[in-house]
Design a protein around this motif. Structure first.
Motif, PDB file in Angstrom:
ATOM      1  N   ARG A 239       0.717  -1.279   0.006  1.00 46.54           N
ATOM      2  CA  ARG A 239       0.066  -0.060  -0.104  1.00 46.54           C
ATOM      3  C   ARG A 239       0.876   1.122  -0.004  1.00 46.54           C
TER       4      ARG A 239
ATOM      5  N   ASP B  51       1.465   5.472   0.100  1.00 49.05           N
ATOM      6  CA  ASP B  51       0.745   6.617   0.399  1.00 49.05           C
ATOM      7  C   ASP B  51       1.651   7.922  -0.063  1.00 49.05           C
ATOM      8  N   THR B  52       1.099   8.532  -1.022  1.00 49.39           N
ATOM      9  CA  THR B  52       2.073   9.473  -1.715  1.00 49.39           C
ATOM     10  C   THR B  52       2.040  10.912  -1.025  1.00 49.39           C
TER      11      THR B  52
ATOM     12  N   SER C 141      -3.478  13.679  -2.957  1.00 51.28           N
ATOM     13  CA  SER C 141      -4.380  12.560  -2.464  1.00 51.28           C
ATOM     14  C   SER C 141      -4.373  11.601  -3.225  1.00 51.28           C
TER      15      SER C 141
ATOM     16  N   LYS D 295      -3.430   7.260  -2.889  1.00 45.46           N
ATOM     17  CA  LYS D 295      -3.249   6.225  -2.205  1.00 45.46           C
ATOM     18  C   LYS D 295      -3.471   4.751  -3.306  1.00 45.46           C
TER      19      LYS D 295
ATOM     20  N   GLY E 115       6.913   9.871   0.106  1.00 43.39           N
ATOM     21  CA  GLY E 115       5.578   9.132   0.704  1.00 43.39           C
ATOM     22  C   GLY E 115       6.134   7.865   1.464  1.00 43.39           C
TER      23      GLY E 115
END
Length: 247
Positions: free
Chosen positions: A33, A35-36, A40, A42, A236
């Motif tokens: 997973r 998350d940058t 927004s 992901k 991220g």
């Protein structure tokens, strides 16, 4: 709570496998997973892979995750990964296959394979090769060539050794020139608390920034293992969870 339930599930599945001191094939899977930062965005990536060894891999007296490496076990391998598309990145499918060979009665090592990427209606194929030497037990020094990108100076080293009392260490390092990010440097390692359980970290750096990864892997039996990793970069972070089964 979800992580506790997952670890418990690993233990239940692992209990169904009988103990053994060798294997000839391994299948693994991972989910990541991402998350940058700053946007927004992901998204997730999934990968499956496997190896089939020419001869059974002996696991006695070595950390289970490094048994094939220490035994210099030649093999065929294959992998597939899928990365979700976002507003900023395309959906990508990647396929790969190859062979890894430790030349018998010598210190030479060769790895070669092909890969194919599919994204936004485009398909790219490439091939690669890695050559190296194993001057002493537990040490492998290599350099790699990618056909499409050509050869940029690079060297990698990996060393696994017994430090006594059933414990081991793995040390890895890479230095490589790149066309898009200058010189990439990375160093990492793992400490094996026992043959079944390791904790480790990797630090990487190039002109685009630095990355930090912590990781762990646990064998619940000689056939079944689970792994967990967390990576933090200037762009991220990512969490990876995986499992493997041996036959």
């Amino acid at each position: 709570m979800k992580l506790k339930l997952l670890v418990a599930a690993f233990g239940v599945v692992a209990s169904g496998f009988a103990l053994a001191d060798s294997y000839q094939a391994e299948v693994n899977g991972q989910a990541t997973r991402f998350d940058t930062d700053g946007i927004s965005s992901k998204y997730e990536s999934y990968a499956v892979g496997g190896s089939y060894y020419f001869n059974p891999v002996k696991t006695e007296n070595s950390p289970l995750s490094e048994a094939a490496y220490l035994g210099k076990n030649s093999n065929f391998f294959g992998a597939y990964s899928y990365t979700e598309g976002t507003a900023y990145t395309p959906k990508t499918n990647t396929y790969g296959a190859g062979v890894e060979v430790y030349i018998p009665e010598s210190f030479l090592y060769v790895k070669a394979g092909v890969s194919r990427n599919s994204y936004e209606g485009n398909k790219d194929s490439d091939w690669f090769t890695t050559v190296g030497i194993t001057p002493i037990d537990g040490l492998l020094i290599t350099t790699s060539y990618q056909h499409d990108a050509g050869y940029d100076a690079n060297i990698s080293a990996k060393y696994v050794t017994d430090i006594g009392n059933g414990q081991f260490i793995n040390v890895e390092a890479t230095v490589a020139d790149t066309d898009h990010a200058g010189t990439y440097k990375a160093i990492g390692g793992d400490y094996f608390i026992d043959r079944t359980f390791s904790v480790g970290a990797v630090i990487g750096d190039d002109d685009n920034g630095s990355s930090y990864t912590v990781r762990t892997r646990k064998f619940f039996s000689e056939q079944f293992s689970g792994e967990l990793a967390y990576s933090d970069t200037d762009y991220g972070n990512a969490v990876t969870i995986g499992a493997s089964v041996r036959f």
